[in-house]
Enzyme design. Sequence first.
Site, PDB file in Angstrom:
ATOM      1  CG  HIS A 188      -2.212  -0.833   0.882  1.00 32.89           C
ATOM      2  ND1 HIS A 188      -2.241  -2.310   1.106  1.00 32.89           N
ATOM      3  CD2 HIS A 188      -3.242  -0.682   0.109  1.00 32.89           C
ATOM      4  CE1 HIS A 188      -3.171  -2.449   0.788  1.00 32.89           C
ATOM      5  NE2 HIS A 188      -3.879  -1.690   0.208  1.00 32.89           N
ATOM      6  CB  CYS A 503      -9.577  -2.086  -8.983  1.00 31.76           C
ATOM      7  SG  CYS A 503     -10.177  -2.928  -7.970  1.00 31.76           S
TER       8      CYS A 503
HETATM    9  C1  PEP Z   1      -6.232  -5.133  -4.722  1.00 30.00           C
HETATM   10  O1  PEP Z   1      -5.812  -5.949  -3.646  1.00 30.00           O
HETATM   11  O2  PEP Z   1      -5.895  -5.330  -6.123  1.00 30.00           O
HETATM   12  C2  PEP Z   1      -6.873  -3.894  -4.577  1.00 30.00           C
HETATM   13  C3  PEP Z   1      -6.971  -2.916  -5.343  1.00 30.00           C
HETATM   14  O3  PEP Z   1      -7.047  -3.585  -3.121  1.00 30.00           O
HETATM   15  P1  PEP Z   1      -5.859  -2.890  -2.228  1.00 30.00           P
HETATM   16  O4  PEP Z   1      -4.657  -2.643  -2.970  1.00 30.00           O
HETATM   17  O5  PEP Z   1      -6.278  -1.798  -1.753  1.00 30.00           O
HETATM   18  O6  PEP Z   1      -5.596  -3.936  -1.450  1.00 30.00           O
END
Ligand code: PEP
Length: 585
Positions: A188, A503
């Site tokens: 993140h 996403c």
């Molecule tokens: C993912 O896991 O690909 C996602 C978009 O969510 P995050 O990166 O916030 O866990």
Amino acid sequence: MKLKGIGISGTISWGKVYLYLQESYSIPKYNVIDIPSEINRFIKALDKTIEDINKIKLSLEKTVSKDELFLYTSFILLLNDQNFVSMVTNEIKKGQKNAEWALYIVLEELISKFQNIPNISFAQRSEDISSIGEKIMMNLLAKKEDENFNIPPNSVIIARSISPTDPIIMEHKNIAGLITELGGYASHTAIMTRSLSIPSVLGVEFITSIAQNDEDIILNPLTGEVILKPTDEEFKEAKSLQAKQKRLLSSFHPFINKESKTTDGTSVDILANIAFVEEIPSLLKTSSKGIGLYRSEFIVLQSNSFPPEETQYKMLKKLFSTYHLDKEITIRTLDLGGDKIIPGYASANEKNPFLGYRAIRFCLSRPKLFLEQIRSILRAAYGAKNLKIMIPMVSNYEEIVETKMLFNEAIEQLQRENIPYCKSFKIGIMFEIPSIYYILDELSKEIDFISIGTNDLIQYLLACDRGNEKVAYLFKYSNPSVLRFLNDTINKANQLKIEVSMCGEMASDIYSIPILLGMGLRRFSIPPSSYMLFNKLLHCISMKECEELTKEVLTLISANEIENKVDKWIKERAYEVYEFFHLLK
Ligand code: PEP
Ligand code: MG
């Protein structure tokens, strides 16, 4: 001196080293002569900690349940526990130890005592002790968690690791770059630096011990190369590469608001991933179809504790009023846990936080908090024409049913209270846990869409921690198992006629886009900063060619072979895009 890490985001940059080592404090150990004043120092730190916790408790009183507040009460009880206080003071007296050292010994003893009792509530107790101990230690060391930084302009921040909500990331957008020792491509922290357009390279081993404050440093986010104390020649080269990179970027600029279509006229929906309302102005400059992922947990993370419903509502309202109400707006419900922790809620000491108390699991176990979030979303979205709600980390059917029940409960409450809210919305899930592939048939009857979250999906599919630089070489979009699994998932969703998008960060990976298009994916949610590059590529390739490429790639067993093939394929069709990724290699 050249070092290597994982390139994350931004253009080649340089600046002066600014060491930011507050997370990895070390415990000073020395002998003291003036025992009473050392004990006094400890008592003062203890009192300050009690005062801090009382403040947090007071601010939460109206918003969290008595059970949740009890955590803070138990912290205060522990701090006032005379046994604990005398254990530390005895340690100071007995060994003439400084307060930090004495505290450290006592904490270790207590934590291991509780950890060795095979009972969940004792394990929880050891976590409480460790977190409260850290707070006293911070006060002893007079380190503030939310220190006011005084960072000179043009600093390249160097840290061992940085949490995605560290104030240095949240508040200091003008820094020239960020380099850390820990962290992987899909962590993140990486996602945040992309969102905030901070040039960054993560996973550079030993950088905090090698670099010195004020030294010159160059970072190359495309190759992951870091040059400490560069020569004049290396500086010259970096400047010319940056100029070339910027030239290419400005040539892609016209694609920022062009219709997103391939050369043979197939439309592709490009949506945006955002975490902050501040990202909307740059999103508005694009021809994006809408917001495909709003990471709502950042409302909570920014506050570092749970804001009341009213505050959440106001922050979300700002999002809706800054964007277009007739465009698609997808709000992901709270995805806390993993590497997104707020004190006192998710456990910082879980052995496997990404497999643990996260996202929808956390929300369903705290229905009161979850209801407040749901209410704040529905209220803020009043007037929105295309609201979508997305549930993260779903692993079974019941989680959807329970979540929908809570939505119904929130709606009943709002109706009863005569509060305006958004009456029509779609509900969908993040496809992150591979096993739900096998229940997609049944799930699709309960939901309106799925969005593939490759950041988590790949870590679960390949058993490869998304944030661990040591295994980052395994976290590959081009891994044949990943590609074949995605192909099966996209095909299945298309057969079931359930809307599918992606996403995860893979959706903006230039080398993956043609393959995903060839699999039949038509909806991509990406960071707004990747928009023009994506659209430029789209305008250079045809769907037919993508389908042929995908067909061939799916027969290959080597990730390297796949990467080389796609590289050559892009070179032949979108030379400038190819050049952008190669000029710095
Ligand atoms: C993912 O896991 O690909 C996602 C978009 O969510 P995050 O990166 O916030 O866990
Ligand atoms: Mg995820």
